[in-house]
Write a protein that holds these residues in place. Structure first.
Motif, PDB file in Angstrom:
ATOM      1  N   ARG A  37       0.741  -1.140  -0.014  1.00 12.05           N
ATOM      2  CA  ARG A  37      -0.131  -0.135  -0.016  1.00 12.05           C
ATOM      3  C   ARG A  37       0.821   1.215   0.158  1.00 12.05           C
ATOM      4  O   ARG A  37       0.275   2.349  -0.366  1.00 12.05           O
ATOM      5  N   VAL A  38       1.804   1.322   0.474  1.00 13.14           N
ATOM      6  CA  VAL A  38       2.882   2.430   0.359  1.00 13.14           C
ATOM      7  C   VAL A  38       4.166   2.359  -0.502  1.00 13.14           C
ATOM      8  O   VAL A  38       4.623   1.122  -0.673  1.00 13.14           O
ATOM      9  N   ALA A  39       4.951   3.586  -0.936  1.00 12.54           N
ATOM     10  CA  ALA A  39       5.988   3.373  -1.714  1.00 12.54           C
ATOM     11  C   ALA A  39       7.019   2.487  -1.056  1.00 12.54           C
ATOM     12  O   ALA A  39       6.832   2.648   0.378  1.00 12.54           O
ATOM     13  N   ALA A  40       7.928   1.963  -1.597  1.00 12.22           N
ATOM     14  CA  ALA A  40       8.848   1.079  -0.813  1.00 12.22           C
ATOM     15  C   ALA A  40       9.649   1.839   0.140  1.00 12.22           C
ATOM     16  O   ALA A  40      10.185   1.309   1.381  1.00 12.22           O
ATOM     17  N   ASP A  41      10.104   3.061   0.002  1.00  9.71           N
ATOM     18  CA  ASP A  41      10.753   3.892   0.686  1.00  9.71           C
ATOM     19  C   ASP A  41       9.993   4.311   2.135  1.00  9.71           C
ATOM     20  O   ASP A  41      10.612   4.872   3.175  1.00  9.71           O
ATOM     21  N   TYR A  76      -4.453  -0.092   8.566  1.00  6.69           N
ATOM     22  CA  TYR A  76      -5.094   1.105   7.676  1.00  6.69           C
ATOM     23  C   TYR A  76      -5.217   2.161   8.014  1.00  6.69           C
ATOM     24  O   TYR A  76      -5.040   3.138   7.323  1.00  6.69           O
ATOM     25  N   ARG A  77      -5.312   2.684   9.229  1.00  9.10           N
ATOM     26  CA  ARG A  77      -5.641   3.930   9.772  1.00  9.10           C
ATOM     27  C   ARG A  77      -4.271   4.668   9.787  1.00  9.10           C
ATOM     28  O   ARG A  77      -4.049   5.762   9.131  1.00  9.10           O
ATOM     29  N   VAL A  78      -3.144   3.945  10.219  1.00 10.09           N
ATOM     30  CA  VAL A  78      -2.030   4.575  10.151  1.00 10.09           C
ATOM     31  C   VAL A  78      -1.365   4.960   8.684  1.00 10.09           C
ATOM     32  O   VAL A  78      -1.118   6.171   8.440  1.00 10.09           O
ATOM     33  N   ILE A  79      -1.667   4.307   7.855  1.00  2.02           N
ATOM     34  CA  ILE A  79      -1.317   4.453   6.375  1.00  2.02           C
ATOM     35  C   ILE A  79      -2.367   5.536   5.881  1.00  2.02           C
ATOM     36  O   ILE A  79      -1.788   6.456   5.167  1.00  2.02           O
ATOM     37  N   GLY A  80      -3.534   5.485   6.025  1.00  2.00           N
ATOM     38  CA  GLY A  80      -4.464   6.313   5.919  1.00  2.00           C
ATOM     39  C   GLY A  80      -3.760   8.074   6.379  1.00  2.00           C
ATOM     40  O   GLY A  80      -3.884   8.974   5.550  1.00  2.00           O
ATOM     41  N   HIS A  81      -3.299   8.093   7.448  1.00  2.00           N
ATOM     42  CA  HIS A  81      -2.882   9.296   8.009  1.00  2.00           C
ATOM     43  C   HIS A  81      -1.731   9.467   7.341  1.00  2.00           C
ATOM     44  O   HIS A  81      -1.542  10.544   6.749  1.00  2.00           O
TER      45      HIS A  81
ATOM     46  N   THR B 100       2.284   0.018  -7.903  1.00  2.00           N
ATOM     47  CA  THR B 100       1.282  -0.165  -7.373  1.00  2.00           C
ATOM     48  C   THR B 100       0.989   0.851  -6.337  1.00  2.00           C
ATOM     49  O   THR B 100      -0.078   0.833  -5.406  1.00  2.00           O
ATOM     50  N   THR B 101       1.889   1.786  -6.175  1.00  2.00           N
ATOM     51  CA  THR B 101       1.855   2.781  -5.115  1.00  2.00           C
ATOM     52  C   THR B 101       0.449   3.656  -5.543  1.00  2.00           C
ATOM     53  O   THR B 101      -0.153   3.698  -6.517  1.00  2.00           O
ATOM     54  N   THR B 102      -0.121   4.385  -4.804  1.00  2.00           N
ATOM     55  CA  THR B 102      -1.173   5.163  -4.854  1.00  2.00           C
ATOM     56  C   THR B 102      -1.064   6.264  -5.841  1.00  2.00           C
ATOM     57  O   THR B 102       0.377   6.570  -6.024  1.00  2.00           O
TER      58      THR B 102
END
Lengths: 193, 412
Positions: A37-41, A76-81, B100-102
């Motif tokens: 869900r997030v970029a590798a870095d 899910y919430r952490v990433i949303g934030h 796959t990133t947003t």
């Protein structure tokens, strides 16, 4: 800013053991969840933030099978934030590099299915946030409808409807992208090197 | 048309984790994560209100440290398992994972790319010699610098991937604040400049005039992220360093670490004859500053020749020193490479000489004024420009380069 653990007054060595156990058990699924869900870095930060939240809410961790769903929900919430707070920064920032000529294309060898993968991920990105998350949880975390509902924080019936609609939308968006791609053979990715 | 079941199967197979070679839980990664988790907790505790009694805070930190030990052990156990299990997962190309990133991260992943401005100089100077590229209102003439290239692969100099920051506040300057400087406010009007790099006197500390402007602190570069447009006007406040020779001579400590690695890097096959030549030219110099000056003055004995075949590769450098003629592209790039041989961190700055002062009090800068020059880093001082190209001189640096102000005159 208050730290939940602090208000407990004392530090029980039992908490440490419990957290260590959860960390060992959840590290892998949470790392995978974040990696999808997030970029590798940003993965490491998302994982660390999730476990920080777990540590602070250790008293709320449910027992049994729900526990991992609870951890996913935390992530899910952490990433949303993270997304919300980084969106503005990303708009402001960006990167600069100089190339010698022409628009450079990072053309790493694609797998046989590479284009299909890219298309389906692009189609996914065109869906609403919750619809896309429902599909990711089903396809990648392999969760049941009930578990999806628990992670996203919606009712069971709502989750079922969401999934139904999201599947339709994904197929439609995929079809659109596919026809758009085949109708323009000189796609920008074929540019000069 | 694809069915819902088909698209879902495809989505399953496109799982970035499944397709990525990256594996979690290696011993080192687990350890780092644990330490980071720990340090974040400590940070949170430390930022609690001052009136929190230490006695209520310390036990938490100690408890956290104990937790870290447990986490590390757990991660190591996990790592041992993972390493055994992961070997069968086929490595997939990073492109899939990257895509796959947003949407927000995908957009951020595409850097603002600009043509190598160094390669562009000859075109500017020959084909667009008389075109007025921009006009500057400034109380003092200076080189108008756009950026500095740090990466040399043996064929050409380029800019490594550089972070762009917001440019709305004060910008960090490219030399130590303890160096004396003169604050100069310039107003630029772009008339015919292609690309995204915006000229400014070194070193810009404030910019106003467009929301589109960003700043790369690493190389003191102003960028118009949507590209330069004719008529774009912006005002830059720069601090022009007044380096003095005594201080530069005293700044003689070698540079170390990642910084040195980046700015001293040369290709493995950099020709030995060129490296030997660099040492020979500077054999009599006793300080790093004197080495920089010796190199500069050696090159200034060459002939300026814009008809020299364009190039900045190692092969071009060899031909350049054999024939002892060339133009700024060879002077600046060869100087920078020679400096690295000597252990002087270097990069190749690109921009323009001052241009012609007109009756309206503004400097009119034309294609023929396109220029490049080397910058050398001195420990405790910062980036210092030198001028190895004969017939060129920055009016702002004469006090320590000894190169009198000069630029292209007449046609080309």
């Amino acid at each position: 800013m208050s730290v939940g653990r602090d208000t407990a007054g004392a530090c029980h060595s039992g908490d440490d053991a419990r957290f260590a156990e959860l960390y060992a058990r959840w590290y892998r699924p949470i790392w995978e969840y974040c990696s999808r869900r997030v970029a590798a870095d940003s993965v490491d930060d998302a994982v660390a933030d999730t476990f920080l939240a777990v540590w602070r809410r250790l008293d709320e961790v449910p027992v049994g099978d729900e526990a991992l769903m609870w951890a996913y929900r935390v992530a899910y919430r952490v990433i949303g934030h993270q997304w919300r707070s980084s969106a503005r920064r990303r708009r402001l920032h960006g990167r600069l590099r100089a190339v010698d000529s022409g628009p450079m294309v990072a053309d790493v060898e694609a797998p046989p299915d590479g284009d299909q993968f890219r298309l389906v991920l692009a189609a996914l990105a065109r869906l609403g946030d919750t619809d896309a998350e429902v599909l990711r949880l089903v396809a990648w975390e392999q969760l049941s409808i009930a578990d999806v509902a628990a992670v996203v924080g919606i009712k069971h019936d709502t989750a079922r409807q969401r999934l139904h609609r999201a599947r339709q939308n994904l197929a439609r968006e995929y079809g659109r992208l596919q026809s758009h791609q085949s109708s323009s053979p000189a796609a920008p990715t074929g540019g000069a090197r | 048309m694809i069915t819902e079941d088909e698209v879902m199967r495809l989505l399953e197979r496109a799982d970035p984790v499944r397709n990525s070679g990256a594996v979690p839980g290696t011993a080192a990664a687990g350890y780092v994560d644990a330490v980071r988790t720990r340090s974040m907790i400590v940070t949170l505790i430390d930022t609690e209100p001052r009136n929190t009694e230490p006695s209520r805070r310390w036990p938490i930190i100690i408890a956290t440290a104990a937790t870290v030990v447990a986490i590390v052990v757990g991660a190591l156990v996990l790592a041992a398992r993972d390493n055994a299990a992961e070997t069968e997962i086929p490595a997939a190309p990073p492109t899939v994972a990257a895509s796959t990133t947003t949407p927000t991260t995908a957009a951020a992943a595409a850097p603002a790319e600009v043509l190598s401005p160094l390669t562009d100089i000859k075109v500017q100077m020959t084909d667009r010699s008389e075109a007025v590229v921009f006009v500057v209102s400034s109380p003092t003439p200076s080189y108008w610098r756009m950026t500095a290239l740090d990466d040399f692969d043996g064929r050409r100099w380029s800019l490594s991937d550089t972070e762009l920051d917001d440019a709305s506040g004060p910008l960090p300057q490219g030399f130590e604040p303890s160096v004396d400087g003169e604050t100069v406010t310039q107003t630029f009007e772009i008339t015919d400049l292609v690309g995204a790099l915006l000229p400014a006197a070194f070193s810009p500390v404030r910019v106003e005039g467009s929301d589109d402007i960003r700043f790369a602190a690493e190389n003191s570069t102003l960028v118009a992220v949507s590209g330069t447009t004719d008529g774009l006007s912006y005002t830059v406040e720069s601090v022009l360093p007044r380096y003095d020779v005594a201080r530069l001579r005293a700044a003689d400590a070698p540079v170390t670490g990642d910084f040195a690695e980046r700015y001293l890097a040369l290709p493995a096959d950099f020709p030995t004859e060129l490296a030997d030549l660099a040492r020979e030219i500077t054999a009599g110099a006793t300080t790093r500053y004197d080495q920089a000056i010796a190199l500069q003055n050696w090159f200034r004995g060459f002939a300026y020749d814009l008809s020299f075949q364009a190039g900045q590769s190692q092969t071009d450098m060899q031909e350049f020193v054999n024939e002892r003629r060339g133009f700024c592209e060879q002077f600046s790039s060869t100087y920078a490479a020679f400096a690295r041989v000597l252990g002087l961190p270097s990069r190749v700055a690109v921009g323009f000489t001052p241009g012609e002062l007109h009756a309206d009090g503004r400097y009119y800068v034309q294609g023929k004024h396109a220029h490049s020059w080397p910058e050398i880093y001195f420990d405790g001082v910062g980036w210092v420009p030198f001028e190895p190209t004969p017939g060129r001189g920055n009016p702002a640096t004469e006090q320590y380069t000894g190169a009198a102000a000069a630029q292209a005159v007449g046609g080309g």
